[in-house]
Motif scaffolding. Sequence first.
Motif, PDB file in Angstrom:
ATOM      1  N   ASN A  31      -4.712 -14.034 -42.363  1.00 18.55           N
ATOM      2  CA  ASN A  31      -5.819 -13.910 -42.636  1.00 18.55           C
ATOM      3  C   ASN A  31      -7.166 -13.561 -41.576  1.00 18.55           C
ATOM      4  N   LEU A  32      -6.529 -13.741 -40.245  1.00 15.42           N
ATOM      5  CA  LEU A  32      -7.237 -13.309 -39.533  1.00 15.42           C
ATOM      6  C   LEU A  32      -6.746 -12.398 -38.139  1.00 15.42           C
ATOM      7  N   ASN A  33      -7.849 -11.869 -37.833  1.00 18.54           N
ATOM      8  CA  ASN A  33      -7.988 -10.706 -36.469  1.00 18.54           C
ATOM      9  C   ASN A  33      -8.180 -11.267 -35.934  1.00 18.54           C
ATOM     10  N   VAL A  34      -7.266 -11.223 -34.445  1.00 20.77           N
ATOM     11  CA  VAL A  34      -7.194 -11.803 -33.317  1.00 20.77           C
ATOM     12  C   VAL A  34      -7.461 -10.603 -31.546  1.00 20.77           C
ATOM     13  N   TYR A  35      -8.761 -11.353 -30.940  1.00 16.47           N
ATOM     14  CA  TYR A  35      -8.860 -10.716 -29.402  1.00 16.47           C
ATOM     15  C   TYR A  35      -9.189 -11.417 -28.427  1.00 16.47           C
ATOM     16  N   TYR A  36      -9.177 -10.478 -27.630  1.00 15.55           N
ATOM     17  CA  TYR A  36      -8.880 -11.388 -26.116  1.00 15.55           C
ATOM     18  C   TYR A  36     -10.514 -10.744 -25.394  1.00 15.55           C
ATOM     19  N   GLU A  37     -11.109 -10.904 -24.141  1.00 16.62           N
ATOM     20  CA  GLU A  37     -11.521 -10.684 -23.830  1.00 16.62           C
ATOM     21  C   GLU A  37     -11.298 -10.494 -22.852  1.00 16.62           C
ATOM     22  N   SER A  38     -11.470  -9.671 -21.849  1.00 14.91           N
ATOM     23  CA  SER A  38     -11.775  -9.398 -20.668  1.00 14.91           C
ATOM     24  C   SER A  38     -12.005  -7.817 -19.680  1.00 14.91           C
ATOM     25  N   LYS A  39     -13.021  -7.955 -19.080  1.00 13.26           N
ATOM     26  CA  LYS A  39     -13.790  -7.001 -17.462  1.00 13.26           C
ATOM     27  C   LYS A  39     -14.882  -6.896 -18.829  1.00 13.26           C
ATOM     28  N   ASN A  40     -15.875  -7.715 -19.592  1.00 14.13           N
ATOM     29  CA  ASN A  40     -17.045  -7.538 -20.279  1.00 14.13           C
ATOM     30  C   ASN A  40     -17.046  -7.043 -21.774  1.00 14.13           C
ATOM     31  N   LYS A  41     -15.434  -6.606 -21.264  1.00 13.19           N
ATOM     32  CA  LYS A  41     -14.913  -5.789 -23.274  1.00 13.19           C
ATOM     33  C   LYS A  41     -13.989  -6.775 -24.306  1.00 13.19           C
ATOM     34  N   VAL A  42     -14.011  -6.462 -25.059  1.00 11.77           N
ATOM     35  CA  VAL A  42     -13.367  -7.433 -26.099  1.00 11.77           C
ATOM     36  C   VAL A  42     -12.286  -6.171 -26.423  1.00 11.77           C
ATOM     37  N   PHE A  43     -10.745  -6.888 -27.005  1.00  9.01           N
ATOM     38  CA  PHE A  43      -9.765  -5.867 -27.227  1.00  9.01           C
ATOM     39  C   PHE A  43      -9.605  -7.022 -28.448  1.00  9.01           C
ATOM     40  N   LYS A  44      -9.125  -6.279 -29.259  1.00  5.25           N
ATOM     41  CA  LYS A  44      -8.117  -6.597 -30.638  1.00  5.25           C
ATOM     42  C   LYS A  44      -6.361  -6.413 -29.975  1.00  5.25           C
ATOM     43  N   VAL A  45      -6.336  -7.519 -30.687  1.00 10.20           N
ATOM     44  CA  VAL A  45      -5.046  -7.840 -30.056  1.00 10.20           C
ATOM     45  C   VAL A  45      -3.951  -7.625 -31.984  1.00 10.20           C
ATOM     46  N   ASP A  46      -2.581  -6.556 -31.153  1.00  8.80           N
ATOM     47  CA  ASP A  46      -1.244  -6.900 -32.625  1.00  8.80           C
ATOM     48  C   ASP A  46      -1.012  -8.106 -32.617  1.00  8.80           C
ATOM     49  N   THR A  47      -0.864  -8.515 -33.553  1.00  9.50           N
ATOM     50  CA  THR A  47      -0.268  -9.765 -34.031  1.00  9.50           C
ATOM     51  C   THR A  47       1.584  -9.418 -34.121  1.00  9.50           C
TER      52      THR A  47
END
Length: 377
Positions: free
Chosen positions: A322-338
């Motif tokens: 039930n979770l979405n995962v993200y990482y932050e980089s270069k003032n942007k946010v990217f969604k992760v393929d778990t």
Amino acid sequence: MENQPKKAMTEEERAALATKLDKELDEFIANLPKRERNNEPPDENWLEEFDKHPFFMKKLPEPGEEMHPLYEGLQQLKYDPNENTPDELAISYKDDGNFNFKHKNYRMAIISYSEGLKVKCGNLEVEATLYNNRSACHFFLKNYRSCIRDCEWALKIKPEYRKAAARAATACLESRRYEDAVQFAEKLLEMKRDDEEALDVRSKALAFQKEAERDARKQKAVEKKRRKKESELLAEISKRNLIHEGGLTIDKLKPKFQELMEFPVDLVDGALFWPTVFVYPEYQFMDFVQEFNENTILMEQMKNVFEVNPEWDVAKQYSAQNLNVYYESKNKVFKVDTNKSLGEIIQSKDFVIRCGTLSFMFFPRGSKAETDFLDKY
């Protein structure tokens, strides 16, 4: 401690000093406060006054304390260069040092012996004794370097000074200067072939020296192995084209989180194991994964972490599926393929590693916390 005979005072000098002391005592008693003969209790300070007088004091004045004029006069007479020869002054300082040494006041003894050496009396026997006695003080204070130096000075003046050589050998042994300890022991054996103390010191020093050399070889091998492993680790990270903030060095790969400091990225059987932080912004909480294998699928790791519902998850929304995962980089946010492995995720051209640590943010899918977070970008 070694003592040297001091020059005796002449009869005229003794008589003059006795007259001076008698006069001072008479003046002291005459100047005591007069009291009327009545039933009033005696002045409470009278005993204190007597304790301060050199004839009745029970202890020497401490440094900084006010001295009685007579005591100060006696001190000046004792150390007056106009009243004493350099030889007498040096012996007086030596005697003071011996007194302090006997009462284990080693620092004060060092001061006395040092003052005696400053006189430069020219009496080689006295000067050698001052150096030797001062070395004993340093030894008991564990100032081994100063002890050895004073012993060396004593031996320069008096080459056959057994006490100085013996103390230098022991001080070298205590300070792990094994080669020097052997040399001093050999010097003792030159004076006396069957010197048991010298034989014991030499035996111990040679054994400790051998042990120290063996430990040094082991340490050198460990250091070589460590450098090799660090080189291989950096090479593997570079081979994967991973981006590390601030450049790639071992020091910059050290984690800053207390919980991860003992678990920097490691290379085991060709796989990288990363210290990783799971961040839950909604609750301002974090989990720390100390060794995240790059070959492990992120979802599998999530299942392990959320196998039991966290206590802080009051809404019961934090489960792996039930979770979405993200990482932050270069003032942007990217969604992760778990469903990807950790290694595949961090090889993205947008993923930046900071302080050798990976970081991911978790939100319940479609939650207000996730929407508010994404709106910031």
